[in-house]
Write a protein that holds these residues in place. Structure first.
Motif, PDB file in Angstrom:
ATOM      1  N   ARG A 264       0.831  -1.210   0.000  1.00  0.00           N
ATOM      2  CA  ARG A 264       0.000   0.000   0.000  1.00  0.00           C
ATOM      3  C   ARG A 264       0.863   1.256   0.000  1.00  0.00           C
ATOM      4  N   ARG A 265       2.041   1.179   0.639  1.00  0.00           N
ATOM      5  CA  ARG A 265       2.907   2.346   0.743  1.00  0.00           C
ATOM      6  C   ARG A 265       3.929   2.444  -0.387  1.00  0.00           C
ATOM      7  N   ALA A 266       4.009   1.447  -1.234  1.00  0.00           N
ATOM      8  CA  ALA A 266       4.978   1.440  -2.328  1.00  0.00           C
ATOM      9  C   ALA A 266       4.630   2.508  -3.363  1.00  0.00           C
ATOM     10  N   LEU A 267       5.649   2.907  -4.118  1.00  0.00           N
ATOM     11  CA  LEU A 267       5.434   3.902  -5.166  1.00  0.00           C
ATOM     12  C   LEU A 267       4.572   3.319  -6.275  1.00  0.00           C
ATOM     13  N   THR A 268       3.801   4.183  -6.906  1.00  0.00           N
ATOM     14  CA  THR A 268       2.976   3.750  -8.031  1.00  0.00           C
ATOM     15  C   THR A 268       3.866   3.610  -9.269  1.00  0.00           C
ATOM     16  N   LYS A 269       3.339   3.036 -10.340  1.00  0.00           N
ATOM     17  CA  LYS A 269       4.113   2.862 -11.575  1.00  0.00           C
ATOM     18  C   LYS A 269       4.536   4.217 -12.142  1.00  0.00           C
ATOM     19  N   LYS A 270       3.656   5.186 -12.050  1.00  0.00           N
ATOM     20  CA  LYS A 270       3.968   6.515 -12.564  1.00  0.00           C
ATOM     21  C   LYS A 270       5.094   7.153 -11.763  1.00  0.00           C
ATOM     22  N   GLU A 271       5.026   7.014 -10.442  1.00  0.00           N
ATOM     23  CA  GLU A 271       6.068   7.584  -9.591  1.00  0.00           C
ATOM     24  C   GLU A 271       7.413   6.902  -9.821  1.00  0.00           C
ATOM     25  N   LEU A 272       7.396   5.613 -10.106  1.00  0.00           N
ATOM     26  CA  LEU A 272       8.639   4.890 -10.378  1.00  0.00           C
ATOM     27  C   LEU A 272       9.277   5.319 -11.699  1.00  0.00           C
ATOM     28  N   SER A 273       8.458   5.670 -12.670  1.00  0.00           N
ATOM     29  CA  SER A 273       8.979   6.009 -13.993  1.00  0.00           C
ATOM     30  C   SER A 273       9.526   7.433 -14.079  1.00  0.00           C
ATOM     31  N   ILE A 274       9.196   8.280 -13.128  1.00  0.00           N
ATOM     32  CA  ILE A 274       9.654   9.671 -13.149  1.00  0.00           C
ATOM     33  C   ILE A 274      11.156   9.726 -12.865  1.00  0.00           C
ATOM     34  N   LYS A 275      11.878  10.531 -13.664  1.00  0.00           N
ATOM     35  CA  LYS A 275      13.316  10.705 -13.475  1.00  0.00           C
ATOM     36  C   LYS A 275      13.617  12.159 -13.145  1.00  0.00           C
ATOM     37  N   THR A 276      14.691  12.382 -12.409  1.00  0.00           N
ATOM     38  CA  THR A 276      15.115  13.744 -12.096  1.00  0.00           C
ATOM     39  C   THR A 276      15.818  14.342 -13.309  1.00  0.00           C
ATOM     40  N   LYS A 277      16.011  15.651 -13.287  1.00  0.00           N
ATOM     41  CA  LYS A 277      16.698  16.315 -14.396  1.00  0.00           C
ATOM     42  C   LYS A 277      18.130  15.797 -14.513  1.00  0.00           C
ATOM     43  N   LYS A 278      18.753  15.597 -13.368  1.00  0.00           N
ATOM     44  CA  LYS A 278      20.135  15.120 -13.358  1.00  0.00           C
ATOM     45  C   LYS A 278      20.230  13.744 -14.013  1.00  0.00           C
ATOM     46  N   GLN A 279      19.284  12.865 -13.682  1.00  0.00           N
ATOM     47  CA  GLN A 279      19.291  11.521 -14.257  1.00  0.00           C
ATOM     48  C   GLN A 279      19.026  11.559 -15.759  1.00  0.00           C
ATOM     49  N   MET A 280      18.143  12.453 -16.200  1.00  0.00           N
ATOM     50  CA  MET A 280      17.864  12.570 -17.631  1.00  0.00           C
ATOM     51  C   MET A 280      19.098  13.047 -18.389  1.00  0.00           C
TER      52      MET A 280
END
Length: 125
Positions: free
Chosen positions: A94-110
């Motif tokens: 229930r507390r785990a990140l959603t699929k959308k939240e997992l797919s988001i990357k930071t600017k640095k990572q991009m």
């Protein structure tokens, strides 16, 4: 009081008021059976207590199920739903990140992904 035993399918077809009257009848019947138990009634009446209790439980279950289904239908397609209608799962899930939240990357990572493409190694024996 009730002449025939209602099946679960038959009870689901009944309306709220009909279920309530059937429930009241069964409760009265149970009360009468309990008084006959205290006064030392016939064995067949004492055996009927269990079936009447089960019928009462069946009706109450159907009533709560109908109520939950109505509320679920009301909240269908909405973002926030009541806690008892949400999937139980485990606390961690229930507390785990959603699929959308997992797919988001930071600017640095991009930037890293863009400037340093992934190396592909070819294995030659």
């Amino acid at each position: 009081m009730s002449q025939k035993k209602l099946t679960t399918v038959g009870m689901r077809a009944l309306g709220k008021t009909e279920l309530k009257t059937e429930l009241d009848n069964l409760k009265e019947e149970l009360q009468q059976l309990r008084t006959s138990q205290v006064t030392g009634g016939v064995q067949s009446k004492l055996a009927k207590i269990k079936t009447v209790r089960k019928q009462i439980a069946r009706i109450l279950t159907i009533m709560t199920d109908k109520q939950k289904r109505a509320v679920a239908q009301q909240y269908a397609g909405k973002k926030l739903i009541p806690l008892d209608l949400r999937p139980k799962l485990t606390r961690a899930k229930r507390r785990a990140l959603t699929k959308k939240e997992l797919s988001i990357k930071t600017k640095k990572q991009m930037k890293k992904d863009k400037n340093r493409p992934r190396l592909t190694c070819v294995y030659k024996p």
